[in-house]
Write a protein that holds these residues in place. Structure first.
Motif, mmCIF file in Angstrom:
data_model
loop_
_atom_site.group_PDB
_atom_site.id
_atom_site.type_symbol
_atom_site.label_atom_id
_atom_site.label_comp_id
_atom_site.label_asym_id
_atom_site.label_seq_id
_atom_site.Cartn_x
_atom_site.Cartn_y
_atom_site.Cartn_z
ATOM 1 N N ASP A 411 29.572 -7.263 5.397
ATOM 2 C CA ASP A 411 28.233 -6.848 4.976
ATOM 3 C C ASP A 411 27.600 -5.897 5.981
ATOM 4 O OD1 ASP A 411 28.374 -8.289 2.639
ATOM 5 O OD2 ASP A 411 27.277 -10.025 3.414
ATOM 6 N N ALA A 415 26.098 -2.114 5.360
ATOM 7 C CA ALA A 415 24.751 -1.731 5.783
ATOM 8 C C ALA A 415 24.806 -0.492 6.671
ATOM 9 C CB ALA A 415 24.081 -2.890 6.512
ATOM 10 N N LEU A 418 25.349 2.697 4.540
ATOM 11 C CA LEU A 418 24.118 3.179 3.907
ATOM 12 C C LEU A 418 23.187 3.813 4.935
ATOM 13 C CD1 LEU A 418 23.292 0.315 1.351
ATOM 14 C CD2 LEU A 418 24.373 2.529 0.909
ATOM 15 N N GLU A 419 23.103 3.218 6.099
ATOM 16 C CA GLU A 419 22.254 3.752 7.165
ATOM 17 C C GLU A 419 22.686 5.165 7.570
ATOM 18 O OE1 GLU A 419 21.723 2.822 11.896
ATOM 19 O OE2 GLU A 419 21.915 1.103 10.544
ATOM 20 N N GLU A 436 25.255 -7.195 -4.773
ATOM 21 C CA GLU A 436 23.994 -7.158 -4.030
ATOM 22 C C GLU A 436 23.773 -5.791 -3.396
ATOM 23 O OE1 GLU A 436 22.113 -8.959 0.110
ATOM 24 O OE2 GLU A 436 23.867 -9.929 -0.790
ATOM 25 N N TRP A 437 24.843 -5.211 -2.900
ATOM 26 C CA TRP A 437 24.727 -3.933 -2.207
ATOM 27 C C TRP A 437 24.532 -2.774 -3.171
ATOM 28 C CZ3 TRP A 437 23.729 -3.650 2.750
ATOM 29 C CH2 TRP A 437 23.965 -4.797 3.517
ATOM 30 N N ARG A 440 20.885 -2.455 -3.704
ATOM 31 C CA ARG A 440 20.218 -1.816 -2.558
ATOM 32 C C ARG A 440 20.421 -0.301 -2.579
ATOM 33 N NH1 ARG A 440 21.010 -5.659 2.783
ATOM 34 N NH2 ARG A 440 20.984 -7.679 1.706
ATOM 35 N N GLU A 441 21.640 0.116 -2.943
ATOM 36 C CA GLU A 441 21.921 1.555 -2.934
ATOM 37 C C GLU A 441 21.193 2.270 -4.065
ATOM 38 O OE1 GLU A 441 25.698 4.600 -3.412
ATOM 39 O OE2 GLU A 441 26.012 2.713 -2.356
ATOM 40 N N GLY A 443 18.463 1.282 -5.849
ATOM 41 C CA GLY A 443 17.019 1.139 -5.915
ATOM 42 C C GLY A 443 16.597 0.588 -7.261
#
Length: 469
Positions: A411, A415, A418-419, A436-437, A440-441, A443
């Protein structure tokens, strides 16, 4: 009768009705119901992804048989998970208790190869390498070449929008899918796309299905673009004293306007794992090994130019292959990377983070920090030319604490991707592992639109439910 017994009888009746309905228009050998057999179809190659025992595994051979399965599934409201060779790494082909597994491996015909139009028409169960060899006889090539190309199927490649080692020059699966025949959730047959070199009529539904992981429809036929067969490629191997220096060389190569057919990176951990498994004699003193290849008529000159750039970036040794056979040996080492890393501890979690090429070094440095923090072995192999990395977490699945640390490190790598302005998956898909990710990507607005598309194509939610989002 207890509540448990009542539920068991009810489930048995439902399963019996399902099997009867399926066998109404399918050969007996196309429907598997023995739990000991169906259990072997329950999951792909991903770790940490739940799976159950399907009620039935169906192995259709025709489009009409697929349509029958979907009509039965719609009527009985039974979820269906499409499968290819189950070489996926995100849980996208995993089944659950009571589901239908629709294995498309028996639909394995190459229906047409047209050298004039430079297309192939294939069924979804065709193995990638088999198609490549078939079109090669016509002086053509199908470029997408996942590392599992000897096993993975075209249908699976389309479902996950697969990449491969040659993507830096030739692109990914999505760029070669011209048209599709798709069986929808209610059994209707949809044809998308074209056979022509150009075509922009209406929304591009073909691209919508590529990468949809069987959540919108069942691909039963594909029209694929082909390319002229290129010359045999020559490979150069460059050793570096740091991963950062190797990533600097990648940036120099791309900035210099070079177009390698392959640009791959293996870190020290990966090189050692390949040597331990296959005794290939790769240089274990290196911190990073960069493989560059060209399939141009002047490949030797291109390799010399790239070799000079590698030396300028700090390469400690640059060795061009003398011939195609030596080149293939180096490529085989790269293709063995993931298998070799799995042998380190017995289990792996293979990440699939893609970042801008300019941030490749930052990602590798970050992965090294994450490995140290969690006291884990994490090897990195990468399609360096397009920034797609495969940090591979090696762990002992029988050790609960090590398994926990492995999942946490996985995980943290996503992260970090993406950062750095990247994406959680470049070619493996989302499946269960990265749900889940994905949220996040994308939106909230992006996720809402994607769910609306799913609702349009699959209003009952029976196509591979629980995957993607």
């Amino acid at each position: 009768m207890t509540g448990i017994e009542a539920r068991h009888d009810e489930e048995t009746a439902v399963t019996g009705s399902l099997l009867d309905r399926l066998l109404g228009a399918l050969p007996a050998d196309a429907v598997l119901a023995d739990p000991d057999v169906t259990a072997s179809y329950a999951h792909d190659m991903a770790s940490f992804c739940p799976a159950g025992t399907p009620a039935a595994v169906v192995l259709p051979r025709t489009v009409e048989e697929v349509q029958h399965v979907m009509r039965v599934a719609t009527e009985l409201r039974v979820p269906v998970v499409p499968q290819g060779a189950r070489t996926g790494l995100s849980g996208g082909a995993n089944a659950h208790d009571g589901w239908i597994v629709l294995s498309l491996t028996k639909m394995d015909r190459v229906l047409e190869i047209n050298p004039v139009d430079r297309i192939a028409v294939v069924e979804p169960g065709v193995v990638n390498a088999a198609l490549s060899r078939a079109v090669e006889e016509h002086g053509l090539a199908y470029p997408p070449d996942p590392s599992s190309w000897e096993m993975c199927t075209i249908g699976g490649n389309i479902g996950t929008a697969s990449g491969g080692l040659c993507c830096v020059k030739y692109g990914v699966t999505a760029e070669y899918v011209l048209g599709l025949d798709v069986v929808l959730a209610d059994g209707r047959l949809l044809r998308t796309g074209r056979r022509t070199a150009k075509g922009v009529a209406g929304y591009d539904l073909t691209r919508l299905f590529v990468g949809s992981e069987g959540s919108l429809g069942i691909v039963v036929r594909a029209v694929l673009a082909l390319r002229p067969k290129p010359p045999a490629q020559l490979v150069l191997a460059a050793e570096f004293a740091s991963a950062g220096a190797a990533c600097d060389a990648v940036c120099r190569i791309m900035e210099g306007g070079h177009v390698p057919s392959l640009l791959e990176l293996m870190d020290r951990t990966t090189v050692k794992a390949v040597n331990d498994m296959a005794r290939m004699g790769l240089p274990e003193t290196t911190e990073a090994l960069l493989l560059a290849a060209f399939d141009t008529p002047g490949a030797a000159g291109d390799l010399a130019a790239v070799g000079a750039l590698c030396e300028a970036a700090g390469a400690t040794q640059v060795v061009p292959a003398d011939d195609a056979a030596e080149s293939e040996l180096l490529l085989q080492a790269r293709r063995l990377s993931l298998t070799a890393l799995e042998a380190v501890k017995g289990t792996t979690m293979i990440d699939d983070v893609c970042v801008p090429r300019s941030r490749l070094g930052d990602l590798l440095d970050g992965v090294e920090r994450i490995a140290g923090k969690h006291r884990l072995t994490i090897g990195v192999c990468a399609h360096a030319g397009d920034g797609n990395t495969h940090p591979t977490v090696c762990f002992d699945a029988a050790d609960p604490d090590e398994s926990r640390r492995a999942r946490a490190s996985f995980d943290e790598i996503m992260a970090l991707g993406l950062e750095l302005g990247g994406t959680i998956t470049g070619e493996h898909g989302v499946g269960v592992l990265k749900k889940e990710w994905l949220a996040r990507e994308l939106g909230p607005v992006g996720l809402e639109m994607q769910r609306a598309v799913k609702q349009t194509f699959d209003p009952l939610g029976i196509l591979n439910p629980g995957k993607l989002f």
